[in-house]
Scaffold this motif. Structure first.
Motif, PDB file in Angstrom:
ATOM      1  N   VAL A 111     -31.839 -57.958 -21.336  1.00 23.24           N
ATOM      2  CA  VAL A 111     -32.217 -57.262 -19.991  1.00 23.24           C
ATOM      3  C   VAL A 111     -31.687 -55.702 -20.261  1.00 23.24           C
ATOM      4  CG1 VAL A 111     -32.136 -56.993 -17.639  1.00 23.24           C
ATOM      5  CG2 VAL A 111     -31.800 -59.204 -18.696  1.00 23.24           C
ATOM      6  N   GLN A 112     -32.760 -54.843 -19.846  1.00 20.64           N
ATOM      7  CA  GLN A 112     -32.404 -53.335 -19.832  1.00 20.64           C
ATOM      8  C   GLN A 112     -32.542 -52.828 -18.582  1.00 20.64           C
ATOM      9  OE1 GLN A 112     -34.361 -51.639 -23.191  1.00 20.64           O
ATOM     10  NE2 GLN A 112     -33.516 -49.656 -22.740  1.00 20.64           N
ATOM     11  N   ALA A 135     -28.502 -52.956  -9.623  1.00 17.63           N
ATOM     12  CA  ALA A 135     -29.234 -52.421 -10.871  1.00 17.63           C
ATOM     13  C   ALA A 135     -30.742 -52.308 -10.739  1.00 17.63           C
ATOM     14  CB  ALA A 135     -29.067 -53.583 -11.763  1.00 17.63           C
ATOM     15  N   ASP A 136     -31.135 -51.008 -11.240  1.00 18.95           N
ATOM     16  CA  ASP A 136     -32.683 -50.918 -11.168  1.00 18.95           C
ATOM     17  C   ASP A 136     -33.325 -51.765 -12.222  1.00 18.95           C
ATOM     18  OD1 ASP A 136     -32.283 -49.185  -9.282  1.00 18.95           O
ATOM     19  OD2 ASP A 136     -31.839 -47.339 -10.640  1.00 18.95           O
ATOM     20  N   LEU A 137     -34.304 -52.526 -11.952  1.00 14.45           N
ATOM     21  CA  LEU A 137     -34.753 -53.369 -13.059  1.00 14.45           C
ATOM     22  C   LEU A 137     -36.134 -53.601 -13.015  1.00 14.45           C
ATOM     23  CD1 LEU A 137     -33.622 -55.227 -15.154  1.00 14.45           C
ATOM     24  CD2 LEU A 137     -33.675 -57.307 -13.380  1.00 14.45           C
ATOM     25  N   TYR A 138     -36.994 -53.324 -13.993  1.00 15.02           N
ATOM     26  CA  TYR A 138     -38.444 -53.448 -13.897  1.00 15.02           C
ATOM     27  C   TYR A 138     -39.174 -53.128 -12.606  1.00 15.02           C
ATOM     28  CZ  TYR A 138     -36.698 -56.133 -17.771  1.00 15.02           C
ATOM     29  OH  TYR A 138     -35.706 -56.678 -18.802  1.00 15.02           O
ATOM     30  N   ASN A 185     -40.968 -56.226 -11.256  1.00 16.67           N
ATOM     31  CA  ASN A 185     -42.360 -56.354 -11.700  1.00 16.67           C
ATOM     32  C   ASN A 185     -42.168 -57.238 -12.786  1.00 16.67           C
ATOM     33  OD1 ASN A 185     -44.545 -55.808 -12.857  1.00 16.67           O
ATOM     34  ND2 ASN A 185     -44.704 -53.636 -12.652  1.00 16.67           N
ATOM     35  N   LEU A 186     -42.968 -58.336 -12.816  1.00 16.02           N
ATOM     36  CA  LEU A 186     -42.961 -59.367 -13.676  1.00 16.02           C
ATOM     37  C   LEU A 186     -43.674 -59.019 -14.942  1.00 16.02           C
ATOM     38  CD1 LEU A 186     -43.785 -62.540 -11.580  1.00 16.02           C
ATOM     39  CD2 LEU A 186     -41.614 -62.015 -12.364  1.00 16.02           C
ATOM     40  N   GLU A 187     -44.633 -58.204 -15.063  1.00 12.68           N
ATOM     41  CA  GLU A 187     -45.246 -57.780 -16.018  1.00 12.68           C
ATOM     42  C   GLU A 187     -44.607 -56.869 -17.241  1.00 12.68           C
ATOM     43  OE1 GLU A 187     -49.525 -55.830 -17.068  1.00 12.68           O
ATOM     44  OE2 GLU A 187     -48.692 -55.670 -15.271  1.00 12.68           O
ATOM     45  N   ASP A 188     -43.505 -56.192 -16.439  1.00 12.51           N
ATOM     46  CA  ASP A 188     -42.393 -55.452 -17.540  1.00 12.51           C
ATOM     47  C   ASP A 188     -41.360 -56.362 -17.743  1.00 12.51           C
ATOM     48  OD1 ASP A 188     -44.216 -53.256 -17.224  1.00 12.51           O
ATOM     49  OD2 ASP A 188     -42.995 -52.511 -15.295  1.00 12.51           O
ATOM     50  N   ASP A 213     -39.007 -58.364 -19.980  1.00 17.30           N
ATOM     51  CA  ASP A 213     -38.651 -58.701 -21.284  1.00 17.30           C
ATOM     52  C   ASP A 213     -38.307 -60.034 -21.673  1.00 17.30           C
ATOM     53  OD1 ASP A 213     -39.298 -56.217 -22.156  1.00 17.30           O
ATOM     54  OD2 ASP A 213     -37.125 -55.470 -22.002  1.00 17.30           O
ATOM     55  N   PRO A 214     -37.624 -60.702 -20.709  1.00 11.66           N
ATOM     56  CA  PRO A 214     -37.236 -62.100 -20.786  1.00 11.66           C
ATOM     57  C   PRO A 214     -38.382 -63.077 -20.553  1.00 11.66           C
ATOM     58  CG  PRO A 214     -35.746 -61.207 -19.424  1.00 11.66           C
ATOM     59  CD  PRO A 214     -36.612 -60.132 -19.808  1.00 11.66           C
ATOM     60  N   LEU A 215     -39.293 -62.718 -19.837  1.00 12.13           N
ATOM     61  CA  LEU A 215     -40.670 -63.491 -19.707  1.00 12.13           C
ATOM     62  C   LEU A 215     -41.415 -63.346 -20.962  1.00 12.13           C
ATOM     63  CD1 LEU A 215     -41.664 -62.999 -16.036  1.00 12.13           C
ATOM     64  CD2 LEU A 215     -40.809 -65.073 -17.229  1.00 12.13           C
TER      65      LEU A 215
END
Length: 288
Positions: free
Chosen positions: A88-89, A113-116, A141-144, A146-148
């Motif tokens: 995760v980033q 955390a700011d996340l996607y 945002n699911l499109e961004d 990385d784990p998915l």
């Protein structure tokens, strides 16, 4: 004259008492600020994540008002993976110590955390061999995600939710948790070469117990289909290998029947009162 002196003395006493109270509050605030400034954020985060073979690396750190620190360009990596692949980033993660950490030495952090494109906030406490976690997810945002992408899931839309969990250092079977979630404008690419299925607004609940995720009350109402689903996922050490067992009911809209005509023709039976059974590995399930 006596009354005047008495009033003057009383006024002076009250002003003095207010000043003392003010200085005491200021001193307490400065003391808390000092503790927060000298708080070992990195060590605390490391002690919480280390048993799960996870590590946080970041580019820089600075203080964050009113109390806490901000980590810039943060990556969560697995120490069990020699390649150090990023799980995760986040562009920025803000940390603040819990009261128990400041005054009683009990490892704990409040995290945001700011996340996607959205935010994830959590309160994390270590209790012996367990981590107590409460969290909220807002418009991620699911499109961004990385784990998915790592799981091969192609989704778009935004997810929000809230939940809690108790996570063991040793056994997945000892973990417990619950999550209520909702999505906006959810679309899912189920098969390559076909248009994504527009599920729209979807809600559902997930409960973790004895190493199994129980999925219940899932309902979606979108431009293409109305959906209902429930079932289980038995968590494996490698999440992609987790066995999945779901029942999914589909009720296509008139627009969805026209748009997804080819995809619906590949399904084991036409949509209706009979559910579709999704089973197999999480990363590569089959439908019957």
């Amino acid at each position: 004259m006596l009354e005047f002196c008495r009033a003057a003395f009383t006024g002076s006493f009250l002003r003095g008492r207010r000043a003392i109270i003010g200085y005491a509050i200021l001193g307490a605030l400065l003391f808390v600020a000092f503790l927060a400034a000298s708080f070992p954020y990195g060590d605390t985060l490391t002690s919480i994540l280390a048993p799960y073979k996870l590590k946080v690396v970041y580019q820089s750190q600075h203080m964050s008002a009113p109390i806490g620190a901000a980590l810039i360009n943060v990556r969560l990596i697995s120490t069990a993976d020699p390649s150090g692949q990023t799980l995760v980033q986040s562009s920025e993660v803000r940390l603040a110590p819990t009261i128990g950490s400041l005054f009683f030495g009990r490892p704990g952090l409040n995290v945001r955390a700011d996340l996607y494109g959205g935010t994830v906030s959590a309160s994390v406490h270590r209790k012996g061999a367990m981590v107590d976690l409460s969290f909220a997810i807002r418009s991620v945002n699911l499109e961004d995600s990385d784990p998915l992408h790592e799981l091969g899931a192609l989704m778009s839309g935004h997810i929000s939710g809230a939940g809690s969990a108790e996570i063991s250092d040793d056994e997945i079977a000892q973990d417990t948790g619950q999550l209520a979630l909702s999505t906006d404008d959810l679309s899912v690419n189920v098969m390559s070469g076909f248009p994504p299925i527009r599920l729209g607004a979807l809600t559902g609940n997930v409960r973790l117990f004895d190493g199994t995720l129980k999925i219940s009350g899932v309902e979606g109402h979108g431009a293409d289909v109305n959906l209902k689903a429930d079932g289980t996922v038995e968590l494996a050490q490698n999440v992609a290998d987790s066995p999945i067992d779901l029942k999914v009911f589909l009720d296509p809209t008139p627009e969805g029947r026209a748009r997804l005509r080819l995809f619906l023709g590949f399904l084991p039976h036409p949509p209706g009162s009979e559910p579709y059974l999704v089973h197999g590995r999480l990363a590569a399930p089959s439908i019957s």
